[in-house]
Design a protein around this motif. Structure first.
Motif, PDB file in Angstrom:
ATOM      1  N   LEU A 145      -1.561  18.713   5.445  1.00  0.00           N
ATOM      2  CA  LEU A 145      -1.948  18.230   4.114  1.00  0.00           C
ATOM      3  C   LEU A 145      -3.105  19.076   3.594  1.00  0.00           C
ATOM      4  N   SER A 189      -6.636  -6.555   8.706  1.00  0.00           N
ATOM      5  CA  SER A 189      -6.916  -5.152   9.023  1.00  0.00           C
ATOM      6  C   SER A 189      -7.969  -5.078  10.105  1.00  0.00           C
ATOM      7  N   ARG A 199       0.856  -1.191   0.000  1.00  0.00           N
ATOM      8  CA  ARG A 199       0.000   0.000   0.000  1.00  0.00           C
ATOM      9  C   ARG A 199       0.891   1.240   0.000  1.00  0.00           C
ATOM     10  N   SER A 200       0.311   2.389  -0.352  1.00  0.00           N
ATOM     11  CA  SER A 200       1.189   3.560  -0.352  1.00  0.00           C
ATOM     12  C   SER A 200       0.828   4.542   0.751  1.00  0.00           C
TER      13      SER A 200
END
Ligand code: ATP
Length: 260
Positions: free
Chosen positions: A150, A254, A61-62
């Motif tokens: 962000l 998860s 995943r990023s």
């Protein structure tokens, strides 16, 4: 304001004084860089990047970040323990990160196995990658990304609730980085001596989902549901289901709050 490796080093407490500090303007992934350099390292290294263009999460995943709007860094640390004895390290790193953020009055909770939540949303991620060294030794590369300021467009690209703490970006960044490094280095030394033991009660005290209904997903499919308890001595996640207490290993499952 640019980070200064000299100033970060000058703010280090004893446990972190053995860490070589390096700051770069931009790189793909600080974890990838340190993993590639491990063979040439003899002692701990901190690599901080103003911009990370290919940040990594678990299982390919990023991790998204924006130049100077996030704090992205990795710490390479050698252990005289074999790889399998590093299993609980992400949990110990989470405790260290949460305790360091608390020193700036940022209240966070930990979500098993590797997320730091602020007001229930993801503020920081931890990705630990490991490599075997010689004679029962190992290296861990502890990658951390913290959201600071962000923008809305980037936050909208992340598929889950994201926390941002804009005033963190206004702080003396060398001081912030050094405080995080000091706490992490102390935690790594403690983990080297004692393993996860000294972190279990601290992790459970910071647990974001304690007492809440949760589900464990494997590839998006629910495999367990129950009431979240916390972690056990070896870092498994405990939940109370209909058939009693279940202990879940980290692997690639998860954890989510239950929507029911
Ligand atoms: P899970 O919650 O399913 O266990 P994870 O927490 O292990 O996943 P990581 O691999 O730690 O996830 O982090 C990658 C994930 O984090 C991405 O798939 C994305 O959902 C989310 N993400 C990416 N960038 C950010 C960011 N800057 N802030 C918050 N979350 C992010």
């Amino acid at each position: 304001m640019k980070l200064s490796s000299e100033r970060i080093s000058s703010l280090c407490l004893p446990a972190a004084r053995q860490v070589a500090v390096k700051v770069v303007d931009e790189t793909g992934s600080t974890n990838a860089d340190l993993l590639a350099a491990l063979e040439s390292l003899a002692s701990p290294v901190l690599l901080v990047a103003h911009a990370q263009t290919a940040g990594r999460g678990r299982a390919g995943r990023s991790w998204l970040s924006a130049p100077d709007k996030s704090l992205t860094f990795s710490l390479a640390w050698p252990f005289s323990r074999p790889l399998h004895a590093l299993v609980g390290l992400p949990l110990a790193a989470g405790v260290a990160l949460a305790e360091a953020l608390a020193m700036f009055n940022v209240t966070v909770g930990l979500k098993w196995p590797n997320d730091v939540l602020h007001e229930g949303k993801k503020l920081a991620g931890i990705l630990i990658e490991t490599a075997a060294g010689g004679s029962g030794q190992s290296w861990a590369v502890i990658g951390i990304g913290i959201n600071m300021a962000l923008d809305a467009e980037l936050m909208a690209r992340i598929d889950r609730p994201v926390a941002n703490i804009p005033w963190l970006a206004e702080l003396d960044r060398d001081m912030l980085m050094a405080t995080l490094l000091n706490r992490l280095a102390e935690a790594m030394e403690q983990f080297e001596r004692e393993g996860l033991g000294g972190f279990v009660a601290r992790w459970n005290a910071l647990h974001a989902y304690a007492g809440k209904p949760v589900v464990i997903l494997d590839n998006g499919k629910m495999v367990h549901e129950g009431i979240a308890v916390g972690i056990d001595e070896i870092g498994r996640f405990l939940l109370d289901g209909g058939a009693g207490r279940i202990a879940v290993m980290a692997g690639d499952v998860s954890l989510r709050l239950s929507e029911r």
